[in-house]
Design an enzyme around this catalytic site. Structure first.
Site, PDB file in Angstrom:
ATOM      1  N   GLU A   6       0.871  -1.168   0.000  1.00  0.00           N
ATOM      2  CA  GLU A   6       0.000   0.000   0.000  1.00  0.00           C
ATOM      3  C   GLU A   6       0.912   1.222   0.000  1.00  0.00           C
ATOM      4  O   GLU A   6       1.827   1.311   0.823  1.00  0.00           O
ATOM      5  CB  GLU A   6      -0.888   0.004   1.254  1.00  0.00           C
ATOM      6  CG  GLU A   6      -1.850   1.163   1.230  1.00  0.00           C
ATOM      7  CD  GLU A   6      -2.805   1.226   2.420  1.00  0.00           C
ATOM      8  OE1 GLU A   6      -2.799   0.305   3.257  1.00  0.00           O
ATOM      9  OE2 GLU A   6      -3.549   2.215   2.495  1.00  0.00           O
ATOM     10  N   LYS A  46       4.598   0.487   9.394  1.00  0.00           N
ATOM     11  CA  LYS A  46       4.589   1.800   8.736  1.00  0.00           C
ATOM     12  C   LYS A  46       3.996   2.868   9.641  1.00  0.00           C
ATOM     13  O   LYS A  46       4.458   4.000   9.652  1.00  0.00           O
ATOM     14  CB  LYS A  46       3.812   1.716   7.419  1.00  0.00           C
ATOM     15  CG  LYS A  46       4.695   1.247   6.271  1.00  0.00           C
ATOM     16  CD  LYS A  46       3.964   1.317   4.951  1.00  0.00           C
ATOM     17  CE  LYS A  46       3.307  -0.012   4.660  1.00  0.00           C
ATOM     18  NZ  LYS A  46       2.559  -0.043   3.415  1.00  0.00           N
ATOM     19  N   ARG A  69       5.853 -12.920   9.258  1.00  0.00           N
ATOM     20  CA  ARG A  69       6.439 -11.585   9.134  1.00  0.00           C
ATOM     21  C   ARG A  69       7.853 -11.603   9.669  1.00  0.00           C
ATOM     22  O   ARG A  69       8.163 -12.361  10.581  1.00  0.00           O
ATOM     23  CB  ARG A  69       5.691 -10.589  10.032  1.00  0.00           C
ATOM     24  CG  ARG A  69       4.372 -10.148   9.601  1.00  0.00           C
ATOM     25  CD  ARG A  69       3.825  -9.207  10.657  1.00  0.00           C
ATOM     26  NE  ARG A  69       4.271  -7.841  10.398  1.00  0.00           N
ATOM     27  CZ  ARG A  69       3.677  -7.054   9.508  1.00  0.00           C
ATOM     28  NH1 ARG A  69       2.666  -7.479   8.811  1.00  0.00           N
ATOM     29  NH2 ARG A  69       4.123  -5.838   9.308  1.00  0.00           N
TER      30      ARG A  69
HETATM   31  P1  ATP Z   1       2.930  -2.411   7.895  1.00  0.00           P
HETATM   32  O1  ATP Z   1       2.253  -3.231   8.944  1.00  0.00           O
HETATM   33  O2  ATP Z   1       4.344  -2.101   8.165  1.00  0.00           O
HETATM   34  O3  ATP Z   1       2.139  -1.217   7.483  1.00  0.00           O
HETATM   35  P2  ATP Z   1       1.792  -3.774   5.746  1.00  0.00           P
HETATM   36  O4  ATP Z   1       1.713  -5.250   5.769  1.00  0.00           O
HETATM   37  O5  ATP Z   1       0.576  -3.012   6.047  1.00  0.00           O
HETATM   38  O6  ATP Z   1       2.996  -3.356   6.648  1.00  0.00           O
HETATM   39  P3  ATP Z   1       1.843  -3.512   2.947  1.00  0.00           P
HETATM   40  O7  ATP Z   1       2.224  -2.337   2.145  1.00  0.00           O
HETATM   41  O8  ATP Z   1       0.414  -3.897   2.968  1.00  0.00           O
HETATM   42  O9  ATP Z   1       2.365  -3.232   4.398  1.00  0.00           O
HETATM   43  O10 ATP Z   1       2.751  -4.761   2.613  1.00  0.00           O
HETATM   44  C1  ATP Z   1       3.124  -5.193   1.346  1.00  0.00           C
HETATM   45  C2  ATP Z   1       3.571  -6.613   1.445  1.00  0.00           C
HETATM   46  O11 ATP Z   1       4.689  -6.725   2.322  1.00  0.00           O
HETATM   47  C3  ATP Z   1       2.484  -7.478   2.029  1.00  0.00           C
HETATM   48  O12 ATP Z   1       2.384  -8.659   1.266  1.00  0.00           O
HETATM   49  C4  ATP Z   1       2.930  -7.735   3.423  1.00  0.00           C
HETATM   50  O13 ATP Z   1       2.453  -8.951   3.873  1.00  0.00           O
HETATM   51  C5  ATP Z   1       4.457  -7.697   3.293  1.00  0.00           C
HETATM   52  N1  ATP Z   1       5.066  -7.323   4.566  1.00  0.00           N
HETATM   53  C6  ATP Z   1       4.824  -6.228   5.302  1.00  0.00           C
HETATM   54  N2  ATP Z   1       5.529  -6.244   6.443  1.00  0.00           N
HETATM   55  C7  ATP Z   1       6.242  -7.391   6.441  1.00  0.00           C
HETATM   56  C8  ATP Z   1       7.169  -7.994   7.356  1.00  0.00           C
HETATM   57  N3  ATP Z   1       7.493  -7.419   8.506  1.00  0.00           N
HETATM   58  N4  ATP Z   1       7.708  -9.176   7.004  1.00  0.00           N
HETATM   59  C9  ATP Z   1       7.394  -9.763   5.844  1.00  0.00           C
HETATM   60  N5  ATP Z   1       6.541  -9.254   4.952  1.00  0.00           N
HETATM   61  C10 ATP Z   1       5.961  -8.078   5.236  1.00  0.00           C
HETATM   62 MG    MG Z   2      -1.170  -2.920   5.064  1.00  0.00          MG
END
Ligand code: ATP
Ligand code: MG
Length: 590
Positions: free
Chosen positions: A39, A298, A288
């Site tokens: 996102e 984020k 994760r």
């Molecule tokens: P955050 O919780 O930091 O906002 P998010 O999962 O909301 O992270 P996205 O932009 O939706 O962020 O993530 C893009 C991709 O990266 C998704 O497939 C998500 O599962 C993966 N991702 C995000 N954080 C991690 C992490 N700590 N380890 C592995 N993969 C991750």
């Molecule tokens: Mg997200």
């Protein structure tokens, strides 16, 4: 001859094992197509690097494809600045996408898919307030309660949904919900929201839309539209998987019901012809990445930036990809780290020193060596002629001859490191003290003959003599010295600013905080140390920003991407020290 399937290759993670099985079965016509779906509401962090290495790595290893897809369904939090940074970071990590799509590319199609769901009796417009919806959802133990609007007619729902789209209703007036089961044991399946009203300008679609599709509805359908085969996300989406499946399956059913297509038949016929609605994508969840000493969310990273606890997203103390880049991490070291931590189904915490170990291993191979004095004190070599200059050719990289040498000038006055001299050194201190002899790296043996101090007892000058027979730092068949010091000729030295970074937080786990505190209370205000007047070799004058290097005996550094200006202002970030804390930890636990 045995027909047993081959045992999974040792070391293959569970996702690769699943793909192997799919390929064996002939699923997806042998295609492997993944996607990385951030996102655009912040910069990528090292956790995203894990997901990038996995998704793009699968495409590489299986001769498949990987899309970059921006999951841009929440206009309020998203921005093109983030889109640009994400594209830059993925490329910098060494990957390239087969397609760059946006969920917003599908807004039109998603809208008509929602209409089809309504016509199928699988979605309805709910006028309950947000509070009522929450209350009526039930709990893990108790089933939910049906909405009083649940039995609206298809015609009424269609008319209401169209007026939502037309902008005739204010934010929050109603939502479109899937009609599944308010008693489902999985709360996610209790008539989840599919669309909400949001009068907001979107960074790509502008004001074309005032309703936006929800994540769960958008994600699986976008995957199917793109022909994704293996849709990999993190564990917290495990409970969303039935909903992912429900959305795709419901549409697959709907696409068979041509009698419902009406005047938009062209859109539905086109969707029905896509491979993703015959051989549908499947979601798989992996753990994760969590890493000691930092936060990977984020929301928290935004707070650090907005409240100025750090100097922007690419502050070298940030766990963002841009922060690591500016700090001097190489893409190779981050990829190696992601390979080493592997892909598992259970959450775990990875020690930050493992990341540093990957980094040191890579930098040891690639970083050219220079001499730089962090805390200079002057040494006068009294028997060295005033106007003489020696020039030494010293290897840039003892690990790799192809780096060649740099010219290092030597003269009567040199800078050495303040803590390489002690007035009254203990026996085991193999550096300099009165009447002691050491080697100046690559130059000569020098013998300390005296020193001067200021009123407070700080050493201000060291006096020495050199042995001309030790030219190059070696005395054939002669006496040996134990210590080798780095040095820079005072007359030729360049001034440089060096920025040393310590951990951003004062605790190993800023995610677990004491009651009444938040993670920002653990930010260490002294985690940046600036050394304003270091002395470095003249050969460093024109190093481009972004150059990785080692200051001998001190650490790995990187010419700062923002403030370093070749030939004008030399600014180096400490990437990491030379000491390998990881090896130590391994020894302790072995
Ligand atoms: P955050 O919780 O930091 O906002 P998010 O999962 O909301 O992270 P996205 O932009 O939706 O962020 O993530 C893009 C991709 O990266 C998704 O497939 C998500 O599962 C993966 N991702 C995000 N954080 C991690 C992490 N700590 N380890 C592995 N993969 C991750
Ligand atoms: Mg997200």
């Amino acid at each position: 001859m045995s027909t047993k399937p081959e045992a999974p290759e040792k070391g293959k993670d569970f996702i690769r094992q699943i793909i192997d099985k799919d390929l064996e079965k002939g699923a997806y016509g042998g295609r492997v197509h993944t996607r990385f779906p951030p996102e655009p509401n912040g910069y990528l962090h090292i956790g995203h690097a894990k997901s990038i290495c996995l998704n793009f790595g699968l495409a590489r290893d299986y001769d498949g494809k990987c899309n970059l897809r921006f999951d841009d369904t929440n206009p309020v939090k998203e921005d093109v600045e983030y889109v640009d940074s994400i594209r830059e970071d993925v490329r910098w990590l060494g990957f390239d996408w087969d397609n760059n799509f946006y969920a917003s590319d599908y807004f039109e199609r998603l809208y008509f898919i929602a209409e089809l769901f309504i016509k199928m009796g699988k979605a309805y417009v709910d006028h309950q307030t947000a509070d009522e919806i929450r209350e009526n959802r039930g709990t893990l133990k108790e089933p939910g309660v049906n909405s009083p609007y649940r039995e609206r007619s298809v015609d009424e729902n269609l008319a209401l949904f169209r007026s939502m789209r037309a902008g005739e209703l204010p934010d929050g007036a109603c939502i479109l919900r899937a009609k599944i089961d308010m008693a489902a044991p999985n709360v996610m399946m209790r008539d989840p929201a599919l669309y909400r009203i949001k009068h907001a300008t979107h960074h790509r679609t502008g004001d074309a839309w005032c309703i936006y599709p929800m994540y769960d509805f958008t994600h699986g359908l976008s995957d199917a539209i793109e022909g994704i085969t293996h849709s990999i996300c993190t564990l917290e989406f495990e409970n969303n998987r039935p909903l992912y499946d429900w959305c795709v399956d419901t549409l697959m059913d709907g696409l068979k019901r041509t009698e419902l297509f009406g005047e938009n038949a062209a859109i539905y016929t086109e969707l029905a012809a896509l491979p993703g609605f015959t051989d549908r994508p499947r979601q798989y969840e992996f753990a994760r990445l969590n890493i000691t000493g930092t936060v990977l969310s984020k929301r928290k990273l935004i707070q650090l930036v907005k409240e100025n606890h750090v100097n922007g997203w690419d502050d070298p103390r940030m766990p963002t990809i841009s922060g690591f880049r500016r700090r001097g991490f190489t893409p190779e070291s981050l990829r190696d780290f992601c390979d080493r931590i592997g892909v598992a189904k259970a959450d775990s915490m990875v020690e930050y020193p493992l990341l540093e170990a990957c980094l040191r291993e890579d930098l040891n191979k690639r970083a050219p060596r220079y001499m730089g004095i962090m805390d200079p004190v002057k040494m006068v070599i009294e028997n060295y002629p005033e106007d003489q200059v020696d020039e030494f050719e010293i290897a840039l990289n003892p690990e790799d001859e192809s780096y060649g040498t740099r010219t290092v000038p030597f003269s009567r006055e040199v800078w050495i490191e303040r803590d390489d001299f002690m007035i009254d050194p203990p026996k085991k201190f193999f550096r300099l003290g009165p009447d002691r002899e050491v080697r100046l790296r690559g130059a000569y043996y020098v013998l300390c003959t005296g020193y001067e101090t200021d009123a407070d007892g700080n050493v201000t000058l060291i006096r020495a003599t050199f042995d001309p027979a030790s030219r190059g730092g070696w005395l054939e068949g002669g006496r040996k010295v134990k210590g080798t010091l780095h040095w820079v000729s005072a007359r030729h030295a360049l001034s440089a600013e060096v920025r040393n970074y310590g951990p951003l937080f004062t605790t190993e786990n800023p995610n677990a905080v004491e009651e009444g505190k938040t993670f920002v209370d653990y930010v260490d205000p002294n985690s940046l140390e600036i050394l304003a007047d270091c002395k470095v070799e003249p050969a460093m004058a024109d190093l481009p920003a972004g150059t990785n290097l080692q200051f001998e005996r001190t650490g790995y550094y990187c010419a700062d991407l923002r403030d370093h200006k070749p030939g004008q202002a030399l600014v180096f970030n400490r990437t990491t020290t030379l000491r390998d804390t990881w090896a130590k930890i391994q020894k302790q636990t072995a």
